[in-house]
Design a protein around this motif. Structure first.
Motif, PDB file in Angstrom:
ATOM      1  N   LEU A 121      34.617  29.144  34.238  1.00 26.74           N
ATOM      2  CA  LEU A 121      35.408  28.993  35.464  1.00 26.74           C
ATOM      3  C   LEU A 121      36.903  28.974  35.179  1.00 26.74           C
ATOM      4  CD1 LEU A 121      33.228  26.340  37.321  1.00 26.74           C
ATOM      5  CD2 LEU A 121      33.179  28.829  37.546  1.00 26.74           C
ATOM      6  N   ILE A 181      39.811  33.013  33.301  1.00 26.63           N
ATOM      7  CA  ILE A 181      40.005  33.939  34.420  1.00 26.63           C
ATOM      8  C   ILE A 181      40.367  35.345  33.966  1.00 26.63           C
ATOM      9  CG2 ILE A 181      40.717  32.034  35.918  1.00 26.63           C
ATOM     10  CD1 ILE A 181      43.609  33.233  35.650  1.00 26.63           C
ATOM     11  N   HIS A 182      40.520  35.537  32.634  1.00 27.94           N
ATOM     12  CA  HIS A 182      40.808  36.884  32.110  1.00 27.94           C
ATOM     13  C   HIS A 182      39.559  37.749  32.211  1.00 27.94           C
ATOM     14  CE1 HIS A 182      39.432  34.231  28.897  1.00 27.94           C
ATOM     15  NE2 HIS A 182      38.888  35.279  28.318  1.00 27.94           N
ATOM     16  N   ASN A 183      39.734  39.054  32.044  1.00 24.39           N
ATOM     17  CA  ASN A 183      38.571  39.927  32.152  1.00 24.39           C
ATOM     18  C   ASN A 183      38.059  40.324  30.776  1.00 24.39           C
ATOM     19  OD1 ASN A 183      40.709  41.611  31.565  1.00 24.39           O
ATOM     20  ND2 ASN A 183      39.780  43.339  32.608  1.00 24.39           N
ATOM     21  N   GLU A 204      33.471  45.319  33.407  1.00 25.55           N
ATOM     22  CA  GLU A 204      34.327  44.244  32.954  1.00 25.55           C
ATOM     23  C   GLU A 204      34.538  43.242  34.068  1.00 25.55           C
ATOM     24  OE1 GLU A 204      37.644  44.552  29.784  1.00 25.55           O
ATOM     25  OE2 GLU A 204      37.911  46.177  31.192  1.00 25.55           O
ATOM     26  N   LEU A 205      34.086  42.010  33.847  1.00 25.32           N
ATOM     27  CA  LEU A 205      34.253  40.968  34.847  1.00 25.32           C
ATOM     28  C   LEU A 205      35.171  39.884  34.303  1.00 25.32           C
ATOM     29  CD1 LEU A 205      30.477  40.540  35.782  1.00 25.32           C
ATOM     30  CD2 LEU A 205      32.203  41.792  37.095  1.00 25.32           C
ATOM     31  N   THR A 206      35.717  39.066  35.208  1.00 24.70           N
ATOM     32  CA  THR A 206      36.409  37.861  34.766  1.00 24.70           C
ATOM     33  C   THR A 206      35.349  36.769  34.573  1.00 24.70           C
ATOM     34  OG1 THR A 206      36.736  37.029  36.999  1.00 24.70           O
ATOM     35  CG2 THR A 206      38.434  38.516  36.127  1.00 24.70           C
ATOM     36  N   PRO A 209      34.940  33.698  35.979  1.00 22.51           N
ATOM     37  CA  PRO A 209      34.316  33.172  37.207  1.00 22.51           C
ATOM     38  C   PRO A 209      33.371  34.176  37.869  1.00 22.51           C
ATOM     39  CG  PRO A 209      36.670  32.716  37.192  1.00 22.51           C
ATOM     40  CD  PRO A 209      36.406  33.623  36.025  1.00 22.51           C
ATOM     41  N   GLU A 210      33.711  35.467  37.783  1.00 20.75           N
ATOM     42  CA  GLU A 210      32.835  36.487  38.376  1.00 20.75           C
ATOM     43  C   GLU A 210      31.511  36.576  37.609  1.00 20.75           C
ATOM     44  OE1 GLU A 210      35.667  39.951  40.171  1.00 20.75           O
ATOM     45  OE2 GLU A 210      35.837  39.602  38.026  1.00 20.75           O
ATOM     46  N   VAL A 212      46.651  25.547  33.651  1.00 18.94           N
ATOM     47  CA  VAL A 212      47.268  26.738  34.224  1.00 18.94           C
ATOM     48  C   VAL A 212      46.341  27.409  35.242  1.00 18.94           C
ATOM     49  CG1 VAL A 212      48.221  29.028  33.725  1.00 18.94           C
ATOM     50  CG2 VAL A 212      48.642  27.136  32.148  1.00 18.94           C
ATOM     51  N   ASN A 213      45.070  27.572  34.878  1.00 16.45           N
ATOM     52  CA  ASN A 213      44.184  28.435  35.668  1.00 16.45           C
ATOM     53  C   ASN A 213      43.436  27.720  36.785  1.00 16.45           C
ATOM     54  OD1 ASN A 213      44.965  30.468  33.997  1.00 16.45           O
ATOM     55  ND2 ASN A 213      43.089  30.524  32.801  1.00 16.45           N
ATOM     56  N   ARG A 243      48.559  34.411  28.726  1.00 19.00           N
ATOM     57  CA  ARG A 243      48.572  33.742  30.037  1.00 19.00           C
ATOM     58  C   ARG A 243      49.883  32.991  30.249  1.00 19.00           C
ATOM     59  NH1 ARG A 243      48.269  33.910  34.434  1.00 19.00           N
ATOM     60  NH2 ARG A 243      47.462  32.308  35.811  1.00 19.00           N
ATOM     61  N   LEU A 286      52.710  35.472  30.835  1.00 17.63           N
ATOM     62  CA  LEU A 286      52.717  36.038  32.184  1.00 17.63           C
ATOM     63  C   LEU A 286      53.153  35.009  33.223  1.00 17.63           C
ATOM     64  CD1 LEU A 286      49.513  38.273  32.184  1.00 17.63           C
ATOM     65  CD2 LEU A 286      51.898  38.994  32.043  1.00 17.63           C
ATOM     66  N   GLN A 329      45.722  42.989  22.960  1.00  9.23           N
ATOM     67  CA  GLN A 329      46.157  42.876  24.356  1.00  9.23           C
ATOM     68  C   GLN A 329      46.905  41.585  24.670  1.00  9.23           C
ATOM     69  OE1 GLN A 329      43.019  43.917  27.142  1.00  9.23           O
ATOM     70  NE2 GLN A 329      43.494  46.055  26.748  1.00  9.23           N
TER      71      GLN A 329
END
Lengths: 125, 432
Positions: free
Chosen positions: B43, B46-48, B58-60, B62-63, B145-146, B171, B174, B198
């Motif tokens: 949860l 949150i990155h993918n 490719e999901l994050t 939470p997804e 942060v997230n 993170r 950004l 990345q």
């Protein structure tokens, strides 16, 4: 002849892919490209996209205006040009929404003129 | 209260295990989760990049969690949220505590341990200096942060190049912080390649290998840290010190399987992984107690956690069914002796730190069995070899193996009859 060695991120293998290429009038001469070190076609595609049109999916958060400063996670629905990553991240900081939100809710239709939607990535009551 | 299968922890492993147990025909499955939501650490990730193997997209985090939560709901998996397990007895009595139910116990026929792992804290790192504010584990910063929407600092140094540290470098950048360096004591990163590319390379964040923090300055708040290069025995090299002004130090120095409950109940742990020793069915030394996911050994891809936990869920269901069959046949006396009769040890050779599982009973394995392991160092062009006794039965060339990326070999049930009594299955690297 330009040469770059990249770590392919197509899968956990992380192949070290070397791409050699020439420029014609500031654009990459597609006929000049040679790719070595890749173990599958994705390595070649990745290397070419990294020198011609690198893209990234940006993930971040937006503020939930009615949840005491808490945030909801979001992402660009498809990858955007790498050069616009910082701009998109900054734009996300200014956006807020009201909870509840659910996965797939559209936050903004076209973020920073990329033509790409930003969508919510978690269900928050 | 009685339950057939109780799953401790509702993260990715617990969710996948619950679904597999239901699919294998056991309806009475309960997840106990101490948090407010199912999904666990995903949860806040949150990155993918999650789900490439499982969902081919490719999901994050939470997804990815939501996909499994949805399936678990459809299958009517029962879950107690905000409920802490405080003890499990050897005979599978689970003692729980929650604000609305108080303390209560559940008698389980089978238990699946899916408690995940914890970050190695500062106290375990022996870093000198004061105890100012501004020192966080990377995962704590990630939650701030997230989830909470708070940035823990503006000028950041990260110690350790584990995946969460790398992810947080990007993170924090950004979100407007300046990440000055990631220091890694080892000569290589423990993180995934794509995260180095990345999260660091993309933002020009330096990765300083063979470097550690030797001092932290600041009394109320971190003011600077001193980095120094280390020699091959991890000792700081005099003259290489570099003072880096910063207000925040994030620690990403490894993850430890969370096995307090397992130890209390008598589950035997591997000193290498810190997780339970399990057989081909992911069953611990206590019959009917299974383990999967990061509580078993720390994974780098959640897809493998889900795959492993599905196996644990299935085997737990088979265990419960066998119990029921025994009750029907009234043959309970002979149950355990027959099970362990034909087990072969899985041992490690050169370059391999550990394997999961550590033993295999061919009669109980599926047609294919995935043996997961990690290597001890970075090796170029190694061959992964499987020996049955003295005979090499499998050999696979790799371009590179590194400790940060879990490896696997797949054994075929059809091959197992080549094993002779007293043989071990040895996994090792050659050409290194």
């Amino acid at each position: 002849m330009e040469s770059r060695t990249l770590t392919c991120i197509g899968c956990p293998m992380g192949c070290q892919v070397t791409i050699n290429y020439d420029y014609i009038n500031d654009t990459v001469d597609m006929d000049s490209i040679t790719v070595t070190g890749n173990t599958c076609p994705r390595g070649r595609e990745y290397a070419i996209s990294e020198i011609t049109n690198p893209t990234r999916t940006v993930t971040g958060t937006i503020t939930l205006s009615n949840r005491d400063g808490r945030v909801a996670p979001v992402k660009t629905k498809s990858p955007i040009p790498k050069s616009k990553v910082s701009m998109v991240a900054e734009a996300l900081m200014t956006i807020s929404m009201e909870a509840p939100v659910k996965i797939g809710d559209v936050v903004i239709n076209d973020i920073c003129d990329t033509g790409v939607e930003v969508v919510v990535t978690n269900n928050i009551e | 209260m009685k339950k057939k299968i109780v799953i401790i922890g509702g993260g990715p492993a617990g969710l996948a295990a619950s679904i597999a147990a239901k699919d294998a025909g056991i309806d009475d499955v309960l997840i106990i989760e101490r948090g407010e939501h199912l999904g666990g650490i995903l949860l806040q990730c949150i990155h993918n990049g999650f789900g490439l193997h499982t969902f081919k997209e490719e999901l994050t985090g939470p997804e990815y969690a939501a996909r499994y939560i949805e399936i678990a709901r459809e299958k009517n998996v029962e879950a107690y949220l905000n409920t802490m397990v405080i003890d499990i007895s050897r005979d599978k009595v689970v003692t729980c505590m929650s604000a609305d139910k108080g303390i209560f116990t559940i008698e389980a026929e089978s238990i699946i341990l899916t408690m995940g792992c914890r970050e190695r804290p500062r106290g375990a790192l022996n870093t000198p200096g004061y105890r100012p504010a501004g020192i966080y584990s990377a995962g704590t910063a990630q939650k701030f942060v997230n989830i909470e929407g708070k940035l823990p600092g503006k000028e950041v140094v990260i110690l350790g190049s584990g995946d969460i540290g790398l992810i947080m470098a990007r993170r924090m950048t950004l979100e407007g912080a300046k990440v000055k360096a990631v220091a890694e004591i080892m000569p290589y990163s423990g993180g995934l390649k794509r995260n180095i590319v990345q999260c660091l390379d993309d933002f020009g964040i330096p990765l300083k290998l063979s470097t550690t923090v030797i001092d932290i300055s600041g009394k109320d708040r971190v003011e600077s840290v001193t980095l120094a290069q280390v020699d091959e025995k991890s000792r700081p090299i005099p003259g290489t010190e570099e003072i880096v002004p910063c207000d925040t130090l994030l620690l990403s120095c490894g993850l430890l399987p969370e096995n307090e409950l397992s130890t209390q109940m008598g589950v035997e742990l591997s000193p290498v992984t810190g997780g339970p020793k399990v057989n081909e069915s992911l069953e611990t030394n206590i019959p009917g107690v299974f383990a999967a996911g990061n509580v078993l050994h720390v994974h780098d891809l959640v897809d493998y956690v889900s795959a492993e936990a599905s196996q644990a869920g299935k085997y737990a269901a088979l265990y419960v069914k066998a119990l029921e069959a025994e009750k029907d046949d009234n043959l309970t006396e002979n149950s355990e002796s027959s099970v362990n009769a034909k087990s072969y040890a899985v041992t490690t050779g050169i370059g391999v730190r550990y394997t999961v599982p550590v033993s295999i009973n061919p009669d109980r394995m599926d047609d294919l069995l995935t043996v997961r392991f990690r290597v001890a160092n970075v090796y170029k062009n190694p061959e992964i070899c499987v020996y049955f006794g003295d005979e090499c039965i499998m050999r696979r060339k790799k371009l590179i193996c590194s400790p940060g990326e879990m490896e696997q070999v797949i054994l075929k049930k059809a091959d197992m009859n080549k094993l002779k009594s007293g043989d071990a299955v040895k996994i090792c690297l050659e050409n290194v």
